[in-house]
Scaffold this active site. Structure first.
Site, PDB file in Angstrom:
ATOM      1  N   HIS A   1       2.542  -8.433  -5.623  1.00  0.00           N
ATOM      2  CA  HIS A   1       3.703  -7.553  -5.602  1.00  0.00           C
ATOM      3  C   HIS A   1       4.051  -7.234  -4.148  1.00  0.00           C
ATOM      4  O   HIS A   1       3.297  -7.548  -3.225  1.00  0.00           O
ATOM      5  CB  HIS A   1       3.410  -6.261  -6.387  1.00  0.00           C
ATOM      6  CG  HIS A   1       2.275  -5.470  -5.850  1.00  0.00           C
ATOM      7  ND1 HIS A   1       1.042  -5.438  -6.436  1.00  0.00           N
ATOM      8  CD2 HIS A   1       2.185  -4.683  -4.753  1.00  0.00           C
ATOM      9  CE1 HIS A   1       0.239  -4.662  -5.733  1.00  0.00           C
ATOM     10  NE2 HIS A   1       0.907  -4.195  -4.702  1.00  0.00           N
TER      11      HIS A   1
HETATM   12  C1  T46 Z   1      -1.451  -2.651  -3.042  1.00  0.00           C
HETATM   13  C2  T46 Z   1      -2.761  -3.319  -3.200  1.00  0.00           C
HETATM   14  C3  T46 Z   1      -3.427  -3.590  -1.889  1.00  0.00           C
HETATM   15  C4  T46 Z   1      -2.437   4.406  -9.967  1.00  0.00           C
HETATM   16  O1  T46 Z   1      -2.361   5.054 -11.025  1.00  0.00           O
HETATM   17  N1  T46 Z   1      -2.305   5.036  -8.763  1.00  0.00           N
HETATM   18  C5  T46 Z   1      -2.396   4.374  -7.584  1.00  0.00           C
HETATM   19  O2  T46 Z   1      -2.279   5.002  -6.507  1.00  0.00           O
HETATM   20  C6  T46 Z   1      -2.619   2.943  -7.609  1.00  0.00           C
HETATM   21  C7  T46 Z   1      -2.692   2.161  -6.309  1.00  0.00           C
HETATM   22  C8  T46 Z   1      -2.731   2.337  -8.831  1.00  0.00           C
HETATM   23  N2  T46 Z   1      -2.650   3.055  -9.976  1.00  0.00           N
HETATM   24  C9  T46 Z   1      -2.841   2.354 -11.263  1.00  0.00           C
HETATM   25  C10 T46 Z   1      -1.723   1.390 -11.630  1.00  0.00           C
HETATM   26  C11 T46 Z   1      -2.440   0.335 -12.433  1.00  0.00           C
HETATM   27  O3  T46 Z   1      -2.504   0.737 -13.792  1.00  0.00           O
HETATM   28  O4  T46 Z   1      -4.014   1.574 -11.177  1.00  0.00           O
HETATM   29  C12 T46 Z   1      -3.858   0.349 -11.864  1.00  0.00           C
HETATM   30  C13 T46 Z   1      -4.140  -0.835 -10.929  1.00  0.00           C
HETATM   31  O5  T46 Z   1      -3.096  -0.912  -9.952  1.00  0.00           O
HETATM   32  P1  T46 Z   1      -2.513  -2.301  -9.430  1.00  0.00           P
HETATM   33  O6  T46 Z   1      -2.510  -3.281 -10.536  1.00  0.00           O
HETATM   34  O7  T46 Z   1      -1.215  -2.024  -8.755  1.00  0.00           O
HETATM   35  O8  T46 Z   1      -3.623  -2.708  -8.351  1.00  0.00           O
HETATM   36  P2  T46 Z   1      -3.625  -3.889  -7.294  1.00  0.00           P
HETATM   37  O9  T46 Z   1      -5.022  -4.018  -6.824  1.00  0.00           O
HETATM   38  O10 T46 Z   1      -2.959  -5.111  -7.825  1.00  0.00           O
HETATM   39  O11 T46 Z   1      -2.709  -3.346  -6.069  1.00  0.00           O
HETATM   40  C14 T46 Z   1      -3.141  -2.218  -5.325  1.00  0.00           C
HETATM   41  C15 T46 Z   1      -1.964  -1.257  -5.078  1.00  0.00           C
HETATM   42  O12 T46 Z   1      -1.358  -0.923  -6.328  1.00  0.00           O
HETATM   43  C16 T46 Z   1      -0.918  -1.846  -4.176  1.00  0.00           C
HETATM   44  O13 T46 Z   1      -0.070  -0.833  -3.723  1.00  0.00           O
HETATM   45  O14 T46 Z   1      -0.757  -2.867  -2.067  1.00  0.00           O
HETATM   46  O15 T46 Z   1      -3.665  -2.633  -4.066  1.00  0.00           O
END
Ligand code: T46
Length: 134
Positions: free
Chosen positions: A49
């Site tokens: 993303h």
């Molecule tokens: C990024 C990379 C480096 C939350 O509820 N609050 C938060 O602050 C974050 C970051 C995530 N979430 C929830 C949303 C999803 O249900 O945690 C779950 C996993 O998040 P996501 O799939 O977005 O995780 P990554 O590892 O793909 O990405 C994350 C960050 O979201 C993103 O901003 O730059 O790490």
């Protein structure tokens, strides 16, 4: 490319090492949120993303992982594997995280509160958004 590696200030003596990070001094933004990842697995990739408005610093506190960073024209790779180096990622950068070492721990300092509406999770939309910004 709107990313860079930042050397963090290390205070070390015979007891070990300590890094202190001050907003707007050691990193270029105020910190509104901190999150971290653990229990990572080598065969599970993350990210895929971009963010419209978010800036972040990512630090591998333990272990390593490989980032792919893409600004719509170029794609570059960064190996993150040191607790004293932060990866700054600015706005409008597509990111992917691959090849986590077992139990790699990443800590992330973010310039904004969490807002799912601010994510661009489709690569074609990401490219379209860049063209509209021109
Ligand atoms: C990024 C990379 C480096 C939350 O509820 N609050 C938060 O602050 C974050 C970051 C995530 N979430 C929830 C949303 C999803 O249900 O945690 C779950 C996993 O998040 P996501 O799939 O977005 O995780 P990554 O590892 O793909 O990405 C994350 C960050 O979201 C993103 O901003 O730059 O790490």
């Amino acid at each position: 490319m709107n990313y860079k590696l930042i050397d963090m200030p290390v205070h070390g003596d015979k007891r070990g090492k300590l890094v202190a990070i001050e907003a707007l001094k050691d990193i270029p933004f105020e910190i509104k949120r901190v999150y971290y990842m653990f229990d990572t697995l080598p065969n599970e990739s993350r990210g895929f993303h971009a963010h419209k408005d978010l800036e972040q610093i990512i630090i591998a506190m333990d272990g390593a992982c490989r980032f792919i960073l893409d600004d719509g024209e170029r794609r570059e790779q960064v190996l993150l594997n040191r607790p004293d180096v932060g990866l700054y990622i600015g706005k409008n950068m597509w990111r992917e995280m691959h090849d986590f070492s077992y139990g790699c721990k990443l800590v992330v300092l973010a310039s904004e509160h969490y807002d799912e509406k601010e994510y661009i999770r489709n690569y074609d939309e990401f490219l379209k958004g860049l063209k509209n910004n021109d």
